[in-house]
Design a protein around this motif. Sequence first.
Motif, short mmCIF file in Angstrom:
data_model
loop_
_atom_site.label_atom_id
_atom_site.label_comp_id
_atom_site.label_asym_id
_atom_site.label_seq_id
_atom_site.Cartn_x
_atom_site.Cartn_y
_atom_site.Cartn_z
N LEU A 256 34.26 -47.57 9.83
CA LEU A 256 33.25 -46.55 9.92
C LEU A 256 32.25 -46.30 8.80
N TYR B 61 29.30 -47.33 7.50
CA TYR B 61 27.65 -46.86 7.74
C TYR B 61 27.61 -46.52 6.24
N LEU C 282 22.98 -46.33 5.39
CA LEU C 282 22.21 -45.41 5.28
C LEU C 282 20.70 -44.89 5.27
N ARG D 231 28.96 -57.11 15.41
CA ARG D 231 27.06 -57.04 14.38
C ARG D 231 27.78 -57.52 13.28
N ASP E 165 15.48 -41.95 16.45
CA ASP E 165 16.25 -42.50 14.70
C ASP E 165 17.16 -43.64 15.36
N HIS F 25 19.27 -46.21 16.94
CA HIS F 25 19.49 -47.91 17.27
C HIS F 25 20.69 -47.47 17.97
N HIS G 152 22.38 -49.60 19.41
CA HIS G 152 23.81 -50.83 18.76
C HIS G 152 24.83 -49.53 17.69
N ASP G 153 24.05 -48.96 16.29
CA ASP G 153 24.51 -48.24 16.34
C ASP G 153 25.36 -47.15 16.44
N THR H 274 28.86 -48.56 18.44
CA THR H 274 30.29 -48.98 17.13
C THR H 274 30.65 -47.80 17.03
N ILE H 275 29.91 -46.91 16.50
CA ILE H 275 30.27 -45.63 17.14
C ILE H 275 30.95 -45.35 17.92
N GLN I 71 34.26 -46.92 18.73
CA GLN I 71 35.90 -46.10 17.22
C GLN I 71 36.48 -45.06 17.50
N GLU I 72 35.41 -44.18 19.13
CA GLU I 72 36.66 -42.85 19.33
C GLU I 72 36.93 -44.17 20.75
N HIS J 176 19.84 -53.75 26.54
CA HIS J 176 18.58 -53.71 27.44
C HIS J 176 18.95 -53.71 29.37
N PRO K 28 13.27 -49.90 22.50
CA PRO K 28 13.84 -51.00 22.58
C PRO K 28 15.63 -51.30 23.21
N LYS L 261 29.07 -36.55 16.33
CA LYS L 261 28.79 -36.81 15.27
C LYS L 261 27.73 -38.33 14.65
N ILE M 70 26.67 -38.42 11.51
CA ILE M 70 26.63 -40.09 10.77
C ILE M 70 24.92 -40.36 10.70
N PHE M 71 24.34 -40.06 10.66
CA PHE M 71 22.61 -40.54 10.69
C PHE M 71 21.59 -39.64 10.03
#
Lengths: 152, 421
Positions: free
Chosen positions: A4, A8, A13, A128, B356, B358, B360-361, B364-365, B368-369, B377, B390, B415, B419-420
């Motif tokens: 991950l 990212y 980012l 992705r 802020d 998306h 999709h992100d 994905t995260i 992973q868990e 959509h 969107p 989490k 990350i963002f």
Amino acid sequence: MSELSELYQQVILDHNKKPRNFRKLETANHSAEGFNPLCGDHLTVYLNLEEGAVKEISFEGSGCAISKAAASMMTQALKGKSKQQAESLFKEFHGMVAGDSVVSDEEDASDGLGNLKVFSGVREFPVRVKCATLPWHTMHAALNNQALISTE
Amino acid sequence: MATIEKSVVSEPRVIAGFDVERVREDFPVLRQTVNGKPLVYLDNAASSQVPQVVIDRGSVYLEDEHSNIHRGVHYLSQKATTAYEGAREKVKRFINAREAKECIFVRGATEGINLVMHGHGRKFITSGDEIIISAMEHHANIVPWQMLCEEKGARLRVIPMNDAGELLMDEYDALLSERTKFVAVTHISNALGTVNPIKQMIDQAHKYGVPVLIDGAQSAPHLAVDVQDLDCDFFAFSGHKMFAPTGSGVIYGKAALLEKMNPFQGGGDMIKSVTFEKTIYGDLPNKFEAGTPAIASQIGLGAAIDYLSSIDREQATAHEQELLRYATERITAIEGVRVIGTAREKTSVLSFVIDDIHPHDIGTILDQEGIAVRAGHHCAQPVMQRFNVPATARASFAFYNTKEEVDVLARTIEKVVEIFS
């Protein structure tokens, strides 16, 4: 979380948060729209081509962090490049993230990718890959005067 | 033979109370790990998991009963036919249809809606007619009607919704008129979780003599459905969203309407006689079941209905409601998270967006868990447009989910935000 953090990376980012060349290009003489219907990513790439070289390039639209950062960094990488260089960079980038690179390690043509190598982690996330390549496909379409492309 | 009979019958064993840990044992898929973490399956609105008894029923069919149905005089064909028609009887009881022949087996809700569009719509809808759908429909209940309107010169009208994701009943009332010839509306929104007041909506349409189709893909797994009490004219649902295999599904229709309709597909098994001059169609339900159906899947649907009747559905629903309440509370407490779909009446669908970031992100995260959610959509692009997003991330719960899984979800969303940040 190691894969991950590969995906990212900080630089990705950062470009997601502050995308570079994120605007409509008034002087554009080529542009194309790209869609990824699966996730709703949607962007337009603008090009000002002069004497076969990318004089200006920009993009706008909405999408995930990967597609936005890929678009942002693509615009930086392509400014000043010839059409041919842009196409070959597209090929290299695609090869790196899709894992279908035909270039052997010895040749290591990926050197040309420079900081675009931060996207190599995308390869571990097959769903992705299209996010990362959408801006490039769209740029390729703009170069070749196609107005609309869709990846799925 | 004795062992086969035993597993075929699998008499419903009603369990008092609701023990989620015990129920989880019935679903082998839930035992696995993903990326080294226990699977947290929160994509039930897309497709639910299959309990062991349904898997076993499919195996028994394939090992011991497989043959083509309604054809042979031989032993296996009769056995397969009995099992297949037995599943139809179970469906009839499950939705309280008057007769089993009103339950047409289809590939899923999408095919069911298309069957009604072709069989009823193309025969009875003409230029200038209006078809009413709602603003929260899945593409499966939009596109077929759009195709019909385009073909016939009819007009599609849309019941709007408010910011909570509730249909505006006054607007619906205003849309209904002498021009209205069909109403197609979802029981529960797959993107928002809203439960629509369909009984009232059906009543209103019937005042104009208008038939109503209910898209029950999201309600069949969560609510007790009684098509006679609802008085709906058509009711479509998919097996794979209610613990049965893909390829199973049902379109219920009132016999009188089904009799008047054109067949959907032509072929074997839907006829009484064929000559090059003329074909006489079969009776219900065969008229609508051309070709060899998904026999194993539909028998699996019957087994899933048996399974559902073996658990206390009221308590299962209460458990799902508690999961929804708890998850909503945990997730809305995270800064930047906004829930899309806040209707008073909801089932266990939790769509959300984060400032802020998306979806999709997020997806994905979470993956992973080990957490499976839907990001996108949800085949309901007009809903996304209505809420000006969107896409959303969507966690959707089944009765086998736990509060601990909600905790894992909430922690991982924290989490994502980190990350963002």
